[in-house]
Write a protein that holds these residues in place. Sequence first.
Motif, mmCIF file in Angstrom:
data_model
loop_
_atom_site.group_PDB
_atom_site.id
_atom_site.type_symbol
_atom_site.label_atom_id
_atom_site.label_comp_id
_atom_site.label_asym_id
_atom_site.label_seq_id
_atom_site.Cartn_x
_atom_site.Cartn_y
_atom_site.Cartn_z
ATOM 1 N N PHE A 69 46.870 16.159 30.792
ATOM 2 C CA PHE A 69 47.017 17.158 31.958
ATOM 3 C C PHE A 69 45.540 17.781 32.363
ATOM 4 O O PHE A 69 44.773 17.836 31.511
ATOM 5 C CB PHE A 69 47.911 18.443 31.307
ATOM 6 C CG PHE A 69 49.114 18.061 30.785
ATOM 7 C CD1 PHE A 69 50.006 18.186 31.801
ATOM 8 C CD2 PHE A 69 49.391 17.799 29.598
ATOM 9 C CE1 PHE A 69 51.522 17.726 31.338
ATOM 10 C CE2 PHE A 69 50.837 17.693 29.047
ATOM 11 C CZ PHE A 69 51.423 17.711 29.738
ATOM 12 N N GLU A 70 45.449 17.794 33.701
ATOM 13 C CA GLU A 70 44.192 18.171 34.070
ATOM 14 C C GLU A 70 44.153 19.983 34.315
ATOM 15 O O GLU A 70 45.527 20.118 34.896
ATOM 16 C CB GLU A 70 43.685 17.476 35.568
ATOM 17 C CG GLU A 70 43.372 16.016 34.981
ATOM 18 C CD GLU A 70 42.905 15.303 36.256
ATOM 19 O OE1 GLU A 70 42.696 15.673 37.180
ATOM 20 O OE2 GLU A 70 42.304 13.998 36.217
ATOM 21 N N PHE A 71 43.317 20.596 34.078
ATOM 22 C CA PHE A 71 43.524 21.968 34.509
ATOM 23 C C PHE A 71 42.119 22.460 35.184
ATOM 24 O O PHE A 71 41.074 21.940 34.727
ATOM 25 C CB PHE A 71 43.809 22.584 33.132
ATOM 26 C CG PHE A 71 42.802 22.898 32.274
ATOM 27 C CD1 PHE A 71 41.804 23.717 32.128
ATOM 28 C CD2 PHE A 71 42.794 21.787 31.139
ATOM 29 C CE1 PHE A 71 40.868 23.981 30.965
ATOM 30 C CE2 PHE A 71 41.822 21.863 30.077
ATOM 31 C CZ PHE A 71 40.840 22.777 30.249
ATOM 32 N N GLU A 72 42.222 23.618 36.033
ATOM 33 C CA GLU A 72 41.216 24.314 36.633
ATOM 34 C C GLU A 72 40.977 25.574 35.917
ATOM 35 O O GLU A 72 39.793 25.957 35.880
ATOM 36 C CB GLU A 72 41.234 24.386 38.100
ATOM 37 C CG GLU A 72 41.316 22.962 38.648
ATOM 38 C CD GLU A 72 41.399 23.008 40.152
ATOM 39 O OE1 GLU A 72 41.176 24.106 40.858
ATOM 40 O OE2 GLU A 72 41.431 21.808 40.818
ATOM 41 N N THR A 73 42.053 26.254 35.590
ATOM 42 C CA THR A 73 41.926 27.616 35.048
ATOM 43 C C THR A 73 42.737 27.512 33.818
ATOM 44 O O THR A 73 43.437 26.526 33.123
ATOM 45 C CB THR A 73 42.531 28.546 35.997
ATOM 46 O OG1 THR A 73 44.015 28.193 35.992
ATOM 47 C CG2 THR A 73 42.265 28.134 37.421
ATOM 48 N N LYS A 74 42.405 28.843 33.076
ATOM 49 C CA LYS A 74 43.100 29.044 31.739
ATOM 50 C C LYS A 74 44.473 29.308 31.857
ATOM 51 O O LYS A 74 45.355 28.871 30.840
ATOM 52 C CB LYS A 74 42.282 30.113 30.895
ATOM 53 C CG LYS A 74 42.434 31.424 31.665
ATOM 54 C CD LYS A 74 41.670 32.475 30.903
ATOM 55 C CE LYS A 74 41.950 34.109 31.612
ATOM 56 N NZ LYS A 74 41.152 33.992 32.745
ATOM 57 N N GLU A 75 44.818 29.627 32.922
ATOM 58 C CA GLU A 75 46.287 29.948 33.556
ATOM 59 C C GLU A 75 46.921 28.335 33.346
ATOM 60 O O GLU A 75 48.080 28.185 32.958
ATOM 61 C CB GLU A 75 46.520 30.581 34.697
ATOM 62 C CG GLU A 75 46.179 31.956 34.528
ATOM 63 C CD GLU A 75 45.090 32.244 34.666
ATOM 64 O OE1 GLU A 75 44.290 33.434 34.180
ATOM 65 O OE2 GLU A 75 43.911 31.403 35.011
ATOM 66 N N ASP A 76 46.287 27.531 34.096
ATOM 67 C CA ASP A 76 46.794 26.296 34.085
ATOM 68 C C ASP A 76 46.751 25.431 32.812
ATOM 69 O O ASP A 76 48.104 24.737 32.426
ATOM 70 C CB ASP A 76 45.999 25.256 34.981
ATOM 71 C CG ASP A 76 45.805 25.476 36.370
ATOM 72 O OD1 ASP A 76 46.577 26.392 36.895
ATOM 73 O OD2 ASP A 76 44.837 25.347 36.809
ATOM 74 N N PHE A 77 45.932 25.750 32.098
ATOM 75 C CA PHE A 77 45.822 25.245 30.640
ATOM 76 C C PHE A 77 47.134 25.731 29.834
ATOM 77 O O PHE A 77 47.761 24.798 29.133
ATOM 78 C CB PHE A 77 44.491 25.806 29.884
ATOM 79 C CG PHE A 77 44.469 25.451 28.546
ATOM 80 C CD1 PHE A 77 43.604 24.294 28.044
ATOM 81 C CD2 PHE A 77 44.941 26.170 27.411
ATOM 82 C CE1 PHE A 77 43.457 23.914 26.719
ATOM 83 C CE2 PHE A 77 44.957 25.868 26.006
ATOM 84 C CZ PHE A 77 43.885 24.765 25.760
ATOM 85 N N LEU A 78 47.358 26.971 29.850
ATOM 86 C CA LEU A 78 48.555 27.543 29.218
ATOM 87 C C LEU A 78 49.945 27.038 29.780
ATOM 88 O O LEU A 78 50.874 26.875 28.978
ATOM 89 C CB LEU A 78 48.527 28.994 29.177
ATOM 90 C CG LEU A 78 49.702 29.732 28.554
ATOM 91 C CD1 LEU A 78 49.520 29.556 27.194
ATOM 92 C CD2 LEU A 78 49.425 31.168 28.709
ATOM 93 N N TYR A 79 49.893 26.915 31.177
ATOM 94 C CA TYR A 79 50.945 26.603 31.871
ATOM 95 C C TYR A 79 51.527 25.182 31.280
ATOM 96 O O TYR A 79 52.767 25.029 30.858
ATOM 97 C CB TYR A 79 50.920 26.554 33.348
ATOM 98 C CG TYR A 79 52.287 26.043 34.206
ATOM 99 C CD1 TYR A 79 53.261 26.745 34.193
ATOM 100 C CD2 TYR A 79 52.128 24.676 34.333
ATOM 101 C CE1 TYR A 79 54.327 26.118 34.936
ATOM 102 C CE2 TYR A 79 53.172 24.082 35.118
ATOM 103 C CZ TYR A 79 54.434 24.812 35.177
ATOM 104 O OH TYR A 79 55.571 24.498 36.083
#
Length: 272
Positions: free
Chosen positions: A191-201
């Motif tokens: 998974f690619e993420f830009e924010t820590k919220e993306d990371f958790l989601y």
Amino acid sequence: MVTTTKEKQFNKKLSIQVSLNGLSFCILDQKDNRITYFKKIDFEKQLDPIKVLSKIELTYEKEEALNQPVDEVFLLYTNSLFSLVPEKLFDEDNASNYLKFNTKILKTDFIAFDNIKDSIVNVYIPYTNITNYFFDKYGEFEYRHSLSVLIEALLELQDNSEGTRVYLHSHLSSYELVIIENGKLLFANSFEFETKEDFLYYLLFTAEQLKLDPDSFELILLGDITKDSEEYKMAWDYIRNISFLGPFHSFSFETDHIPEYELSEYLLLKSL
């Protein structure tokens, strides 16, 4: 591709990890089980394979240690251009069909695959220009996708173990999630993420789809993540059982070639 079978003279193995975000190089003296050279290069932004090759060429020009004779070369590709297929369903002649639904395939792309534990085949696209560069430099060598190395290492770690463990191997802006249940692979993806919220989601969404309770499963972290990371701090608020992977190798290091954080080089070191 298979490594050369010539008789060893130098007892040294070179492992190289290539991604569009950076490079890592490591040389192991197999006689002494000692890392004699380590170099990590992070790019300021994601590059294309042509520019990555230019970075590799520049590194070889600057780093004298990389031009010493070695017996064995192992190249590790880290990218999202892969698909896992059950071995019994895999057809080598139609390998590209397993990738066309989740990545754009060009006519010039070479399709490779790794046979990995649990009767799984990892079909992926290596960077042909980079493969050719190292072939010209070293002759025959072995290369694999980093997810193949990660899955095999974690399955070996959890062989015949009961319960569900969620392993998260983090990079600077992406991570691989590998879930093992009762010693068998249940799930693996990146998974690619830009924010820590993306990371958790993505983590919680995957757990929800697999009906895993955040209060019950064990989350084990490795890669480019520490207790000071914002991603770790956020995950800590939602997942009850979080830990970092413990010792995973027996190598010693030359004083000037010690990784700042060994877990961030898990894949590179496990490929040795």
